[in-house]
Motif scaffolding. Structure first.
Motif, mmCIF file in Angstrom:
data_model
loop_
_atom_site.group_PDB
_atom_site.id
_atom_site.type_symbol
_atom_site.label_atom_id
_atom_site.label_comp_id
_atom_site.label_asym_id
_atom_site.label_seq_id
_atom_site.Cartn_x
_atom_site.Cartn_y
_atom_site.Cartn_z
ATOM 1 N N ASN A 17 -8.299 3.125 -7.346
ATOM 2 C CA ASN A 17 -8.147 3.217 -5.890
ATOM 3 C C ASN A 17 -7.952 1.846 -5.251
ATOM 4 O OD1 ASN A 17 -8.308 6.019 -5.781
ATOM 5 N ND2 ASN A 17 -10.532 6.025 -5.606
ATOM 6 N N THR A 18 -8.630 0.831 -5.770
ATOM 7 C CA THR A 18 -8.416 -0.533 -5.267
ATOM 8 C C THR A 18 -6.987 -0.976 -5.518
ATOM 9 O OG1 THR A 18 -10.730 -1.117 -5.671
ATOM 10 C CG2 THR A 18 -9.172 -2.938 -5.441
ATOM 11 N N PHE A 19 -6.489 -0.696 -6.721
ATOM 12 C CA PHE A 19 -5.106 -1.021 -7.072
ATOM 13 C C PHE A 19 -4.130 -0.307 -6.140
ATOM 14 C CE2 PHE A 19 -1.426 0.437 -9.705
ATOM 15 C CZ PHE A 19 -0.770 -0.780 -9.816
ATOM 16 N N LYS A 20 -4.380 0.967 -5.862
ATOM 17 C CA LYS A 20 -3.509 1.756 -4.985
ATOM 18 C C LYS A 20 -3.509 1.202 -3.563
ATOM 19 C CE LYS A 20 -3.148 6.480 -3.157
ATOM 20 N NZ LYS A 20 -3.678 7.875 -3.249
ATOM 21 N N GLN A 21 -4.679 0.830 -3.064
ATOM 22 C CA GLN A 21 -4.797 0.352 -1.681
ATOM 23 C C GLN A 21 -4.295 -1.070 -1.496
ATOM 24 O OE1 GLN A 21 -5.887 1.945 1.064
ATOM 25 N NE2 GLN A 21 -6.539 3.881 0.156
ATOM 26 N N GLU A 22 -4.594 -1.946 -2.454
ATOM 27 C CA GLU A 22 -4.306 -3.368 -2.273
ATOM 28 C C GLU A 22 -3.004 -3.823 -2.934
ATOM 29 O OE1 GLU A 22 -7.690 -5.613 -3.545
ATOM 30 O OE2 GLU A 22 -9.056 -4.676 -2.091
ATOM 31 N N LYS A 23 -2.557 -3.107 -3.942
ATOM 32 C CA LYS A 23 -1.327 -3.469 -4.655
ATOM 33 C C LYS A 23 -0.367 -2.275 -4.626
ATOM 34 C CE LYS A 23 -3.395 -7.319 -5.668
ATOM 35 N NZ LYS A 23 -3.024 -8.574 -4.969
ATOM 36 N N THR A 24 -0.143 -1.785 -3.427
ATOM 37 C CA THR A 24 0.586 -0.521 -3.247
ATOM 38 C C THR A 24 1.998 -0.567 -3.831
ATOM 39 O OG1 THR A 24 -0.674 -0.187 -1.210
ATOM 40 C CG2 THR A 24 1.217 1.227 -1.566
ATOM 41 N N GLU A 25 2.669 -1.690 -3.708
ATOM 42 C CA GLU A 25 4.035 -1.790 -4.228
ATOM 43 C C GLU A 25 4.061 -1.552 -5.736
ATOM 44 O OE1 GLU A 25 7.888 -4.823 -4.181
ATOM 45 O OE2 GLU A 25 5.937 -5.519 -3.457
ATOM 46 N N ASP A 26 3.123 -2.162 -6.450
ATOM 47 C CA ASP A 26 3.061 -1.965 -7.899
ATOM 48 C C ASP A 26 2.630 -0.545 -8.244
ATOM 49 O OD1 ASP A 26 3.828 -4.581 -8.299
ATOM 50 O OD2 ASP A 26 1.772 -5.337 -8.441
ATOM 51 N N TRP A 27 1.763 0.025 -7.426
ATOM 52 C CA TRP A 27 1.353 1.421 -7.627
ATOM 53 C C TRP A 27 2.553 2.356 -7.492
ATOM 54 C CZ3 TRP A 27 1.186 5.254 -3.670
ATOM 55 C CH2 TRP A 27 0.589 6.461 -4.039
ATOM 56 N N LEU A 28 3.410 2.104 -6.514
ATOM 57 C CA LEU A 28 4.620 2.903 -6.344
ATOM 58 C C LEU A 28 5.542 2.776 -7.554
ATOM 59 C CD1 LEU A 28 5.440 2.115 -2.598
ATOM 60 C CD2 LEU A 28 4.691 4.315 -3.510
ATOM 61 N N ASP A 29 5.626 1.564 -8.114
ATOM 62 C CA ASP A 29 6.491 1.336 -9.284
ATOM 63 C C ASP A 29 6.025 2.150 -10.484
ATOM 64 O OD1 ASP A 29 8.258 -0.363 -8.041
ATOM 65 O OD2 ASP A 29 7.187 -2.191 -8.603
ATOM 66 N N ILE A 30 4.714 2.238 -10.678
ATOM 67 C CA ILE A 30 4.188 3.032 -11.797
ATOM 68 C C ILE A 30 4.638 4.487 -11.665
ATOM 69 C CG2 ILE A 30 2.061 4.151 -12.616
ATOM 70 C CD1 ILE A 30 0.698 1.551 -12.710
ATOM 71 N N TRP A 31 4.554 5.014 -10.446
ATOM 72 C CA TRP A 31 4.876 6.429 -10.265
ATOM 73 C C TRP A 31 6.369 6.704 -10.334
ATOM 74 C CZ3 TRP A 31 1.834 10.253 -11.086
ATOM 75 C CH2 TRP A 31 0.449 10.043 -11.040
ATOM 76 N N ARG A 32 7.177 5.757 -9.943
ATOM 77 C CA ARG A 32 8.631 5.933 -10.120
ATOM 78 C C ARG A 32 8.969 5.943 -11.605
ATOM 79 N NH1 ARG A 32 12.935 3.042 -6.006
ATOM 80 N NH2 ARG A 32 12.698 4.537 -4.302
#
Length: 532
Positions: free
Chosen positions: A279-294
């Motif tokens: 959740n910290t990764f999702k909230q604070e590093k959102t751009e990288d979180w989006l890349d994982i899901w793409r």
């Protein structure tokens, strides 16, 4: 036939959405000729539908972007550190997949990916308005002149297993988006797909069975498996002598679509790094979180049951950093000590999954779908089904295709080449020819709440009310049509006179399939009785 020279269809999906159009003259010559908008990801990817992702400005009232553009724009805002007050919604359609009796109304609230909230009706309406406006922009460049709003009849597709209140919510959202009530129809997704495939030639298919629904003679039964991102929708149709089809098994299913695979993958990540780190990764590093899901979206589409190739995904350095900061150890050590120690390797900031790990992500979705299909086939009414028609975006996945084929070896499985856009294309035909579906099976019983003379010993005392005419029992359900009853499209099922209070006037009360019309009788209230 719908009024206007053009029918526009909107397939508003859980994971992907799109629109298509079909002119009247095209429908007369070739019903399957509809134009489907193609969407560009910003890279090399071109698809018939775009992600159902909505980016709304901080004012909560203005759409910033939709689809691929919303994903890309949100990443830009993150880079500029200006994203925090924007609203970012995805997969929000599943909010409408509720059981009968659960509240769905214009006051419902949606929570975005970061926990911010807006009225659900506004988010849906802004999305539909974008698709409508986008159609008008595109059509303006395709033909000379302008298509006026009153020349377009819109059809919005919805899952057949949705409750009536959810379907009504979509109609309200369409009207709030600017579509006139008399220019809007709601079509059931599996029915739309069935209508399209009734017109489809054998050469426009992915399967090699050589079986064509279009050539099925009267009396032939076939199942429609509408596998979407959110829901699995299953119904059974029978071909009529007129060429239309009737429903012989009411639509059923559940929320077992492609999003279950996403949930399984998210759980896998949380099992490895922990919920807090994720959740910290999702909230604070959102751009990288989006890349994982793409990246995951691409990988899951390529998983095949007959292949055992490893699946490799790049792990953002920021995820490693967040995990190490919270746990005091590296991500590689975390994987080694987890239950995935023998099936996932962490090398050079990449996770290498053994094939069975990714295949197991499909287990819940596939098992629930196949089990439900087997339950349906036990019904005597659906025996001798000749074929299973697979449509919807999830039907493009080899894992689901192979599971259905292997589970029902004696039944032909038909997969149109346009599986992901079959619903949109069928909705176009439905818009021009609403009577393509001749009969349906009711999911609920319908009737009204009435008062009846109170009978001691038969009626509960809690229902006793005193009226001018004497003791009455309240909350009596007067049933007009019953669940599983077959009703014909456009025909009144009941015509019943009702006296107005303290008058001798009578008003008509007509039940039409899918549409209850009633007079201004204030003490008369429609109720559902799904158990009757």
């Amino acid at each position: 036939m719908a009024s206007g020279i053009l029918v526009g269809a909107i397939d508003f999906g859980t994971t992907y959405s799109g629109w298509a159009i079909l002119f009247s003259h095209e429908f007369e010559s070739e019903p399957t000729k509809g134009f489907v908008k193609h969407w560009y990801s910003g890279g090399a990817l071109t698809t018939e539908k775009t992600p159902t992702v909505v980016l709304i400005k901080p004012d909560g009232k203005t759409l910033e972007a939709f689809g691929f553009d919303a994903e890309n724009r949100y990443k830009e805002l993150i880079e500029l550190e200006e994203h925090e007050n924007y609203y970012y919604f995805k997969k929000f359609k599943m909010k409408l997949h509720k059981q009968l009796g659960e509240k769905i109304d214009s006051g419902m609230i949606l929570e975005d990916e970061m926990g911010r909230t807006l009225p659900a009706i506004d988010v849906f309406a802004m999305s539909i308005k974008f698709l409508v406006d986008d159609m008008h922009k595109v059509i303006k460049h395709r033909i000379s002149g302008v298509i006026k709003k009153d020349e377009v009849h819109w059809v919005i597709t919805v899952p057949a297993i949705w409750t009536d209140s959810a379907k009504q919510f979509m109609r309200k959202a369409g009207e709030q988006a600017g579509i006139a009530a008399n220019k809007l129809s709601i079509a059931l997704e599996p029915e739309a797909a069935s209508i399209f495939c009734r017109h489809l030639s054998v050469d426009k298919r992915l399967d090699t069975t050589g079986v064509s629904i279009a050539s099925f003679p009267a009396g032939t039964k076939y199942m429609i498996l509408d596998a979407g991102g959110g829901t699995i929708d299953i119904t059974v149709h029978e071909v009529q002598p007129s060429g239309a089809v009737k429903e012989i098994k009411a639509a059923s299913g559940g929320g077992w679509g492609g999003t279950l695979i996403d949930e399984a993958f998210e759980k896998l990540l949380m099992d490895i790094v922990g919920k807090n780190a994720y959740n910290t990764f999702k909230q604070e590093k959102t751009e990288d979180w989006l890349d994982i899901w793409r990246d995951f979206e691409v990988k899951k589409r390529n998983v095949r049951p007959d292949k055992d190739n490893n699946v490799v995904m790049k792990v953002p350095v920021t995820l490693c950093q967040v995990y190490e900061k919270q746990s005091g150890q590296g991500l590689g050590k975390a994987i080694e000590s987890s239950t995935y120690g023998k099936t996932i390797q962490f090398v050079d900031n990449k996770m290498k999954f053994k094939a069975n790990v990714f295949k197991e992500l499909f287990d819940t979705s596939l098992s629930k779908t196949i089990q439900h299909m087997e339950d349906i086939f036990r019904d005597v009414k659906v025996r001798q089904v000749k074929a299973i028609l697979m449509v919807g975006g999830f039907s493009d996945f080899p894992m689901l295709q192979q599971k259905v084929i292997s589970s029902f070896p004696s039944i032909d499985v038909i997969i149109p080449a346009e599986a992901s856009s079959s619903i949109m294309r069928g909705a176009l035909i439905f818009g021009h020819s609403p009577k393509s579906i001749s009969e349906r099976v009711l999911k609920y019983s319908y009737g009204v709440e009435i008062l009846r003379p109170f009978i001691e010993g038969e009626h509960p005392q809690t229902k006793l009310v005193m009226k001018d005419v004497g003791p009455r029992c309240k909350d009596v359900f007067d049933k007009y049509v019953e669940r599983n009853q077959i009703v014909k499209v456009g025909e009144a099922q009941v015509t019943e006179p009702f006296p107005m209070k303290k008058t001798k006037d009578k008003k008509g009360f007509h039940f039409l399939m899918g549409n209850l019309k009633r007079s201004k009788f204030k003490r008369c209230r429609l109720q559902y009785a799904p158990g009757n």
